[in-house]
Design a protein around this motif. Structure first.
Motif, PDB file in Angstrom:
ATOM      1  N   HIS A 411       0.940  -1.175   0.082  1.00 21.13           N
ATOM      2  CA  HIS A 411       0.107   0.073   0.030  1.00 21.13           C
ATOM      3  C   HIS A 411       0.858   1.258  -0.060  1.00 21.13           C
ATOM      4  O   HIS A 411       2.112   1.242   0.422  1.00 21.13           O
ATOM      5  CB  HIS A 411      -0.970  -0.062   1.276  1.00 21.13           C
ATOM      6  CG  HIS A 411      -1.830  -1.375   1.410  1.00 21.13           C
ATOM      7  ND1 HIS A 411      -2.802  -1.256   0.498  1.00 21.13           N
ATOM      8  CD2 HIS A 411      -1.634  -2.202   1.945  1.00 21.13           C
ATOM      9  CE1 HIS A 411      -3.383  -2.552   0.919  1.00 21.13           C
ATOM     10  NE2 HIS A 411      -2.712  -3.032   1.945  1.00 21.13           N
ATOM     11  N   GLY A 412       0.449   2.198  -0.690  1.00 26.48           N
ATOM     12  CA  GLY A 412       1.272   3.576  -0.827  1.00 26.48           C
ATOM     13  C   GLY A 412       2.543   3.243  -1.333  1.00 26.48           C
ATOM     14  O   GLY A 412       2.489   2.567  -2.582  1.00 26.48           O
ATOM     15  N   ALA A 413       3.412   4.258  -1.283  1.00 24.17           N
ATOM     16  CA  ALA A 413       4.720   4.284  -2.014  1.00 24.17           C
ATOM     17  C   ALA A 413       5.924   4.329  -1.163  1.00 24.17           C
ATOM     18  O   ALA A 413       6.517   5.277  -1.333  1.00 24.17           O
ATOM     19  CB  ALA A 413       4.660   5.313  -3.100  1.00 24.17           C
ATOM     20  N   PRO A 414       5.994   3.357  -0.333  1.00 23.59           N
ATOM     21  CA  PRO A 414       7.106   3.522   0.580  1.00 23.59           C
ATOM     22  C   PRO A 414       8.683   3.716  -0.078  1.00 23.59           C
ATOM     23  O   PRO A 414       8.731   2.749  -0.975  1.00 23.59           O
ATOM     24  CB  PRO A 414       7.250   2.378   1.489  1.00 23.59           C
ATOM     25  CG  PRO A 414       6.426   1.225   0.652  1.00 23.59           C
ATOM     26  CD  PRO A 414       5.430   2.078  -0.059  1.00 23.59           C
ATOM     27  N   ALA A 415       9.394   4.397   0.370  1.00 17.05           N
ATOM     28  CA  ALA A 415      10.626   4.223  -0.108  1.00 17.05           C
ATOM     29  C   ALA A 415      11.711   4.180   1.329  1.00 17.05           C
ATOM     30  O   ALA A 415      11.412   4.887   2.217  1.00 17.05           O
ATOM     31  CB  ALA A 415      10.888   5.616  -0.791  1.00 17.05           C
ATOM     32  N   SER A 416      12.762   3.669   0.835  1.00 17.47           N
ATOM     33  CA  SER A 416      13.702   3.208   1.902  1.00 17.47           C
ATOM     34  C   SER A 416      15.119   3.150   1.528  1.00 17.47           C
ATOM     35  O   SER A 416      15.394   3.170   0.230  1.00 17.47           O
ATOM     36  CB  SER A 416      13.358   1.796   2.506  1.00 17.47           C
ATOM     37  OG  SER A 416      13.701   0.934   1.551  1.00 17.47           O
ATOM     38  N   ALA A 417      15.978   3.319   2.488  1.00 11.72           N
ATOM     39  CA  ALA A 417      17.340   3.382   2.367  1.00 11.72           C
ATOM     40  C   ALA A 417      18.173   2.740   3.281  1.00 11.72           C
ATOM     41  O   ALA A 417      17.539   3.018   4.648  1.00 11.72           O
ATOM     42  CB  ALA A 417      17.841   4.607   1.841  1.00 11.72           C
ATOM     43  N   ALA A 418      19.271   2.311   3.132  1.00 17.18           N
ATOM     44  CA  ALA A 418      20.127   1.568   4.206  1.00 17.18           C
ATOM     45  C   ALA A 418      21.399   2.009   3.999  1.00 17.18           C
ATOM     46  O   ALA A 418      21.965   2.225   2.845  1.00 17.18           O
ATOM     47  CB  ALA A 418      20.020   0.153   4.439  1.00 17.18           C
ATOM     48  N   SER A 419      22.230   2.272   5.175  1.00 23.66           N
ATOM     49  CA  SER A 419      23.689   2.543   5.125  1.00 23.66           C
ATOM     50  C   SER A 419      24.355   1.410   6.121  1.00 23.66           C
ATOM     51  O   SER A 419      24.112   1.515   7.352  1.00 23.66           O
ATOM     52  CB  SER A 419      23.954   3.830   5.599  1.00 23.66           C
ATOM     53  OG  SER A 419      25.578   4.034   5.530  1.00 23.66           O
ATOM     54  N   GLU A 420      25.236   0.500   5.677  1.00 20.79           N
ATOM     55  CA  GLU A 420      26.002  -0.301   6.461  1.00 20.79           C
ATOM     56  C   GLU A 420      27.219   0.300   6.981  1.00 20.79           C
ATOM     57  O   GLU A 420      28.102   0.619   6.085  1.00 20.79           O
ATOM     58  CB  GLU A 420      26.299  -1.630   5.609  1.00 20.79           C
ATOM     59  CG  GLU A 420      26.804  -2.889   6.452  1.00 20.79           C
ATOM     60  CD  GLU A 420      26.919  -4.060   5.727  1.00 20.79           C
ATOM     61  OE1 GLU A 420      26.011  -4.995   5.802  1.00 20.79           O
ATOM     62  OE2 GLU A 420      27.714  -4.373   4.953  1.00 20.79           O
ATOM     63  N   MET A 421      27.669   0.348   8.150  1.00 22.75           N
ATOM     64  CA  MET A 421      28.518   0.840   8.956  1.00 22.75           C
ATOM     65  C   MET A 421      29.508  -0.105   9.296  1.00 22.75           C
ATOM     66  O   MET A 421      30.834   0.215   9.588  1.00 22.75           O
ATOM     67  CB  MET A 421      28.300   1.774   9.971  1.00 22.75           C
ATOM     68  CG  MET A 421      27.215   3.046   9.644  1.00 22.75           C
ATOM     69  SD  MET A 421      26.751   4.106  11.102  1.00 22.75           S
ATOM     70  CE  MET A 421      26.215   2.944  11.950  1.00 22.75           C
ATOM     71  N   TYR A 422      29.356  -1.225   9.616  1.00 21.06           N
ATOM     72  CA  TYR A 422      30.147  -2.337   9.922  1.00 21.06           C
ATOM     73  C   TYR A 422      29.612  -3.832   9.628  1.00 21.06           C
ATOM     74  O   TYR A 422      28.565  -3.998   9.646  1.00 21.06           O
ATOM     75  CB  TYR A 422      30.026  -2.377  11.614  1.00 21.06           C
ATOM     76  CG  TYR A 422      31.102  -3.422  12.074  1.00 21.06           C
ATOM     77  CD1 TYR A 422      32.255  -3.147  12.300  1.00 21.06           C
ATOM     78  CD2 TYR A 422      30.383  -4.546  12.772  1.00 21.06           C
ATOM     79  CE1 TYR A 422      33.149  -4.297  13.182  1.00 21.06           C
ATOM     80  CE2 TYR A 422      31.348  -5.847  13.112  1.00 21.06           C
ATOM     81  CZ  TYR A 422      32.639  -5.317  13.364  1.00 21.06           C
ATOM     82  OH  TYR A 422      33.403  -6.283  14.173  1.00 21.06           O
ATOM     83  N   ASP A 423      30.549  -4.655   8.920  1.00 19.33           N
ATOM     84  CA  ASP A 423      30.276  -5.748   8.670  1.00 19.33           C
ATOM     85  C   ASP A 423      31.595  -6.568   8.681  1.00 19.33           C
ATOM     86  O   ASP A 423      32.243  -6.792   7.674  1.00 19.33           O
ATOM     87  CB  ASP A 423      29.941  -5.748   7.043  1.00 19.33           C
ATOM     88  CG  ASP A 423      29.175  -7.108   6.524  1.00 19.33           C
ATOM     89  OD1 ASP A 423      29.088  -7.842   7.300  1.00 19.33           O
ATOM     90  OD2 ASP A 423      29.053  -7.295   5.312  1.00 19.33           O
TER      91      ASP A 423
END
Length: 502
Positions: A411-423
């Motif tokens: 539903h709707g138009a969700p937009a997301s983003a992520a940034s990995e700092m440690y792996d």
């Protein structure tokens, strides 16, 4: 008006003489009528068509000073769907709701207390009511012998039995919550609601459902409406073959995969357990406090606080620790003398194998996640501190050009983003943000996260749901399946454990 009337009459009698007009004037009682014998007028066909196409009278209009021309000659209505095919239909099958709040996931006791707090703050009188499922719905006018029709406004089951008397003069929401608990214990298979009565207007002004019978669960959120598709071209030439539901309705969720959530108050300083003074102290008299929340496999989470002072930590760490600093400031120092300072809003990672010393400058309070994992070859043991200021610019980066529309949106138009700092190994740490909308999720890892901003719901496959807000600490175990409903843009800091030790 008289001139208009006479002009109309003259038009009707355009072929009559002046004498006839004079006779007409006498009939109307007018002494000084100026008679006009109309001339033969050439009819302009174009003008006639223009007058014929004019709109008819549609009602009174305000003075011309306030008249505004329409923005567009065409009036359009949007229902939020990009195509007709994307529209959905509210299902009438087993879709039972009571008042506004019943459209939300079930309310927790804390949320019920807030709603009742509003009732008593308005000086309304709370009242607890209950009804068996067969007597709870106002489906028709009933068969109880009362004269009823659509005009009289009577519906069967509108009134439920009261649990005791209305709570006149009640100002403590917890007293109402206690009566709700007693009612649920006495009638576990009944619906229970709380009403609010205005003593001035002498009417009921609010009502909310606070308990559903176990055998009358709410229909899952994703099954409340049916028939939509987001195909860009509208309906296909032939109906598309039905796809299996993304979240099977009424499928029980295994207890071990359900989300685990606590609010910020759970980690309040006065609710932490004192551990006493630190050992190996080299400065001051530091005392620490802790409270564990939960554990999944080899990972666990909780909160920790410590007063000012310093101590040595000579043994290499057996786990990797992540923590987010609520308040205070301090530093960890490596054996070579390198210090890593942190303060409120910072994120810190202490890798497995680190050792050194701690110094608390101002009483610190943090939420932590530790992961007991296998050794990672050539992994660094140097602590990492992600400071709040660059942290803010990072949010601007991923919240700007980094946002992407989710392909799994429901539903709707969700937009997301992520940034990995440690792996490193099976432990990763990062930031995540998402705009309002709904999407499905199936966890293949165990995720621990702390909510920095926003409001959202996590709905399980059985339809039960939890509301999450800023300050909450959440654990989504591996195997959880459900739906996210983001109400206000969410920002969180997360720790992902890809393969927790058993």
């Amino acid at each position: 008006r008289l001139s208009t009337c006479l002009g109309t009459l003259q038009g009707h009698f355009s072929g009559t003489s002046a004498k006839n007009c004079a006779n007409m004037s006498a009939m109307l009682g007018i002494n000084n009528l100026v008679t006009v014998v109309p001339k033969v007028v050439k009819i302009d066909a174009k003008a006639t068509r223009a007058r014929a196409s004019a709109k008819g009278y549609v009602g009174l209009k305000p003075a011309s000073l306030f008249n505004k021309p329409p923005a567009s000659p065409a009036f359009t209505v949007s229902n939020g769907c990009t195509t007709t095919a994307s529209m959905k239909v509210w299902t009438p099958v087993n879709n039972k709701f009571f008042e506004t709040l019943s459209f939300l996931p079930p309310l927790s006791d804390a949320e019920i207390v807030k709603q009742i707090g509003y009732i008593v703050a308005k000086d309304w009188t709370p009242c607890v009511e209950f009804a068996a499922p067969e007597n709870a719905l106002t489906l028709d006018h009933g068969h109880d012998g009362i004269v009823s029709s659509a005009t009289c406004g009577y519906y069967a089951n509108r009134y439920w039995p009261m649990w005791k008397l209305p709570m006149f003069g009640c100002t403590d929401p917890n007293q109402v919550l206690a009566e709700i608990a007693k009612c649920k214990t006495a009638f576990p298979d009944a619906y229970v609601r709380v009403c609010g009565f205005d003593p001035i207007k002498q009417v009921q002004v609010t009502s909310m459902l606070v308990h559903r019978p176990p055998n009358e669960p709410a229909i899952p959120v994703q099954a409340r409406s049916v028939g939509g598709t987001e195909a860009a071209g509208g309906y296909a030439t032939s109906p598309p073959s039905p796809s299996p539901p993304l979240l099977p309705p009424q499928q029980p969720s295994p207890e071990e995969t359900l989300p685990r959530i606590v609010d910020l108050d759970y980690f309040a300083f006065d609710k932490l357990t004192p551990k006493g003074p630190r050992t190996r102290v080299h400065d001051g008299d530091p005392h620490d406090f802790t409270r564990k929340f939960t554990a999944v496999g080899g990972a666990a989470t909780g909160s920790w606080a410590c007063t000012e002072g310093g101590w040595d930590s000579p043994a290499p760490r057996a786990t990797t620790e992540f923590f987010y600093v609520f308040s205070g400031s301090g530093a960890v120092t490596d054996p070579d003398g390198t210090s890593h300072h942190f303060r409120g809003g910072d994120i810190v990672v202490l890798p497995k194998g680190w050792y050194g010393s701690w110094d608390i400058i101002h009483k610190i309070h943090k939420v932590w996640v530790v992961n007991d994992h296998a050794d990672v070859a050539h992994a660094s043991t140097v602590p990492l501190v992600f400071r709040a200021a660059p942290f803010a610019s990072l949010w601007a980066t991923i919240g700007g050009g980094g946002l992407k529309l989710r392909k799994d949106a429901l539903h709707g138009a969700p937009a997301s983003a992520a940034s990995e700092m440690y792996d490193v190994g099976n432990t990763s740490v990062g930031l995540w943000t998402c705009t309002p909308g709904s999407f499905a999720s199936v966890k293949t890892t165990t995720e621990f996260f702390h909510v920095l901003e926003g409001v959202f719901f996590l709905t399980n496959t059985d339809g039960t749901a939890r509301r999450c807000v800023a300050g909450d600490t959440v654990v989504l175990p591996k195997g959880w399946a459900g739906m996210w409903d983001v109400i206000e843009t969410v920002k969180k800091v997360w720790v992902d454990i890809s393969d927790p030790a058993e």
